[in-house]
Write an enzyme that holds these catalytic residues in place. Structure first.
Site, PDB file in Angstrom:
ATOM      1  N   GLU A 112       0.842  -1.217   0.000  1.00 33.00           N
ATOM      2  CA  GLU A 112       0.000   0.000   0.000  1.00 33.00           C
ATOM      3  C   GLU A 112       0.870   1.256   0.000  1.00 33.00           C
ATOM      4  OE1 GLU A 112      -2.425  -1.515   3.321  1.00 33.00           O
ATOM      5  OE2 GLU A 112      -4.144  -0.880   2.128  1.00 33.00           O
ATOM      6  N   GLU A 134      -4.404  -9.383   3.217  1.00 35.36           N
ATOM      7  CA  GLU A 134      -5.035  -9.153   4.531  1.00 35.36           C
ATOM      8  C   GLU A 134      -6.240 -10.036   4.810  1.00 35.36           C
ATOM      9  OE1 GLU A 134      -3.893  -6.830   2.540  1.00 35.36           O
ATOM     10  OE2 GLU A 134      -3.005  -5.167   3.659  1.00 35.36           O
TER      11      GLU A 134
END
Ligand code: NAD
Length: 702
Positions: A112, A134
């Site tokens: 990210e 995730e």
């Protein structure tokens, strides 16, 4: 932690190199240090652009889960997440070009961070992985991943990656647009990063430009509608609503892509906070991250035994399991002697590895040189003499006590006193098998799962006389294979096979009571099992269950009673439908087609009007495994509850969202669990009786 350098061309490099951790991670300390370092160069008029790279082998693992685990109220989660967003937003709007030079694996928050750069160039190494995994821990990418990735590569592509938690090699990341360019060396990577900066002094993010459009159209368009309708249906089909994070990811993308970027981030933060505080993510992070890591790092290693490599591994039996173990070992560089009754059989076992490596070579994952090196590591033979010099031998011959005793004796005659002899038996108690050994202290169970190259778990079983030295060597092997060990005490079926046979037996029992087979299979999956009990029985073969029942009766000298035995005997002896291998079991296996439940099942097991409802079927299939796991804990077969959790998820596909077969009791709540178990005892019998000690417990797994 962050080393800053500025070269003569005015290009600043921020080198991330965290102390005392194997991989860079995002935590509070990092966020502060990075923010400061970034501001220093962003506000320096001499600096033309900024390169972010790592000083470690990998780029960055992701958010520090210790930090996430410590967050227990919504306001705190929101505050910390917002700080990270402000940092990432600053990176992309600072007015200077920012490049992520991705030198190795970049996962979760690590990727990210890269997504907040204007340009991404990755080192093209096939061992590296890039992505947002995730969801596999019950979370969602909370650092802007659900907003930047779909805006970059389209909603459909991004959803596929994020919902599956799929990570890819750099070459694939380039192909699907996650990174812009690849480099073969670190120098080339940094050169490409510099070139981008010099050529794009006014770089901006696509989503900050006026004419920005999401690559595959708007959410509120026919295409958008299709993507979300299909995505929702597929997600429900796969998760049965057991994974709130998957639902939250879809919502984030759906809602976030209809509003401006800065507002969209707030949507993500809201859903992320819910996920962090959810029961499911707490359970998954505990078992699949913390407890699994502790097992991987050798929590069960006896004190005083230093780890040492396995120099030469012997394998007896080049069948399904032997061939798989040989592959796993040679693939990580361990020389293997693969013995079967004939040279041809041994060579056939080696072929299994050659096929996998050939495939990897054709995909460009390994070179011809690597292929040759790996192939040379497996030596197929039919001669016991070739086992000389092995410091460990694993037998994977047929599940037959006498045969196993013979090969143990013949092999030990070739080995040094310090060598370990291991059995890959799936059911026979190790203490009994060790009676054939002249060195029972060096005799141990090392139980692999099929298919060996895909299954992460290895169950190490201690016989009564197994020494600490033997445990340490078995752990050396598992660590070298990069698999996860659990160490358990001996019992019939150890831990995993015991739970597994109970699951199957309950499925058989339900069938014999007149429950529709489709209901049994669907209820199992809806309850979180990877595969229904009838499908999985076909996979391992109903004949195997039949043999286990027979062997147990023979060993114990008493008759086993129960509908599961009757079903197994019926399918093997009378119906001649022993399972998938034979093309016929509970399912039909049409050539080239999809399997389907055998239509005649209802003739042999007619559906009864008073069959249990779906919730009861679910509970019976799950409770029987949880209760048997608790018994294993009471009997000290499981030495720690965490091992039952890890073993059940990684070895048996037990509902990951619950945290594993023992954590399942906590997931339901001990009191509620016991109450339902008592109801099942009244309706279906003593096998659902919970041990008394459970009644007074608040929690089973800490
Ligand atoms: P398999 O039938 O595929 O292979 C057994 C191999 O052993 C055959 O190639 C056979 O020729 C060979 N063999 C027989 N006698 C031998 C001897 N004297 N010396 C050397 N080789 C000999 O069986 P499998 O499925 O690979 O199972 C092997 C063992 O692994 C069994 O104990 C089984 O319980 C256990 N196991 C199986 C699974 C599974 O899913 N199949 C999983 C875990 C453990």
């Amino acid at each position: 932690m962050i080393k800053t350098s500025i070269n003569q061309k005015g290009i600043a490099t921020l080198l991330i190199q965290m102390d005392n951790v194997p991989m860079n991670v995002i935590n509070e300390g990092f966020a502060r240090a990075f923010h400061e370092a970034f501001e220093n160069v962003a506000t320096n008029n001499e600096v033309k652009g900024i390169i972010i790279t790592s000083g470690k082998k990998e780029f960055m693992a992701g958010a520090d889960l210790n930090m996430i685990r410590g967050l227990d109220d919504a306001a705190k989660v929101t505050e910390q997440t917002m700080q990270l967003h402000q940092l990432f937003r600053r990176m992309e709007t600072c007015g200077k070009p920012v490049v992520a030079a991705i030198n190795g694996t970049a996962l979760g928050g690590g990727f990210e961070l890269c997504l907040a750069a204007h340009y991404r160039v990755a080192l093209n190494e096939s061992s590296s992985r890039i992505g947002l995994p995730e969801v596999l821990l019950g979370l969602l990418p909370g650092g802007g991943g659900t907003q930047r990735l779909p805006r970059l590569i389209g909603m459909q592509n991004a959803l596929q990656l994020i919902l599956e938690g799929k990570t890819v090699r750099p070459a694939e990341a380039k192909k699907n647009g996650m990174v812009h360019d690849l480099a073969d060396t670190r120098e080339e990577m940094l050169e490409k990063a510099e070139n981008f900066i010099l050529e794009n002094p006014k770089a901006t993010q696509p989503w900050d430009r006026k004419d920005f459009k999401v690559p595959d159209g708007k959410v509120q368009s026919p295409n958008g509608f299709m993507i979300f309708a299909a995505g929702s249906a597929l997600m429900m089909k796969k998760t049965y609503g057991n994974y709130p994070a998957a639902q939250a990811i879809l919502s984030c993308v759906y809602e976030g892509l209809q509003i401006p970027f800065d507002k969209a981030i707030n949507v993500e933060v809201r859903y992320f906070t819910q996920c962090v505080l959810s029961k499911e993510s707490r359970q998954m992070v505990k078992t699949l991250f913390f407890n699994k890591n502790a097992a991987d790092k050798g929590k069960d290693r006896p004190e005083g035994y230093k780890s040492a490599p396995i120099q030469k591994l012997g394998i007896l039996g080049a069948g399904m399991m032997g061939a798989g173990i040989a592959y796993a070992a040679a693939n990580v560089g361990i020389p293997v002697v693969l013995k079967d009754v004939s040279k041809e059989a041994a060579e056939k076992g080696k072929e299994y590895s050659l096929n996998i490596w050939n495939h990897s070579k054709s995909k460009g994952y390994i070179s011809q040189e690597e292929f040759d090196k790996k192939s040379a590591l497996i030596f197929p033979t039919d001669n016991y003499d070739d086992l000389k010099g092995c410091d460990m031998v694993i037998e994977a011959v047929f599940e037959d006590r006498e045969l196993k005793a013979t090969v143990t004796k013949d092999t030990e005659a070739m080995l040094e006193d310090t060598a370990i002899f291991a059995s890959n038996t799936s059911t026979l108690p190790i203490t009994g098998l060790a009676e054939a050994s002249v060195r029972p202290e060096n005799f141990i169970g090392i139980h692999f799962f099929s298919p060996v190259d895909k299954m992460q778990l290895v169950e190490i079983i201690l016989g009564k006389k197994t020494s600490d030295y033997a445990i340490s060597r078995a752990l050396d092997l598992v660590r070298a294979l990069k698999k996860t060990p659990i160490v358990v005490n001996d019992s019939r079926g150890f831990y995993t096979s015991r739970i597994f046979t109970n699951y199957l037996a309950e499925g058989f029992q339900l069938l014999s009571e007149g429950t529709p087979a489709a209901l049994i299979e669907n209820a199992a999956k809806a309850a979180g099992m990877m595969v229904g009990p009838l499908a999985v029985a076909d996979e391992v073969s109903i004949e195997l269950i039949y043999k286990i029942v027979k062997q147990t009766e023979k060993d114990l000298g008493e008759e086993i009673k129960g509908a599961h035995k009757e079903v197994a005997i019926n399918f093997v002896e009378k119906l001649k439908r022993p399972g998938k291998k034979a093309g016929a079991g509970f399912y039909e296996y049409p050539q080239g087609g999809k399997k389907f439940l055998w239509p005649d099942l209802t003739k042999h097991y007619p559906i009864q009007n008073n069959h249990p409802d779906e919730q009861t079927v679910k509970n019976r299939l799950m409770y029987i495994q949880a209760i048997e796991s608790y018994r294993c804990l009471e009997e000290n077969v499981l030495r720690f509850p965490e091992d039952g959790d890890i073993g059940s998820i990684l070895g048996l596909g037990f509902a990951p969202f619950s945290g594993g077969a023992l954590s399942y009791i906590d997931y339901i709540g001990v009191e509620k669990f016991v109450k339902e178990a008592d109801r099942l005892v009244d309706l279906y019998g003593e096998r659902f009786r919970v041990p008394d000690s459970l009644r007074s417990k608040k929690q089973v797994v800490a």
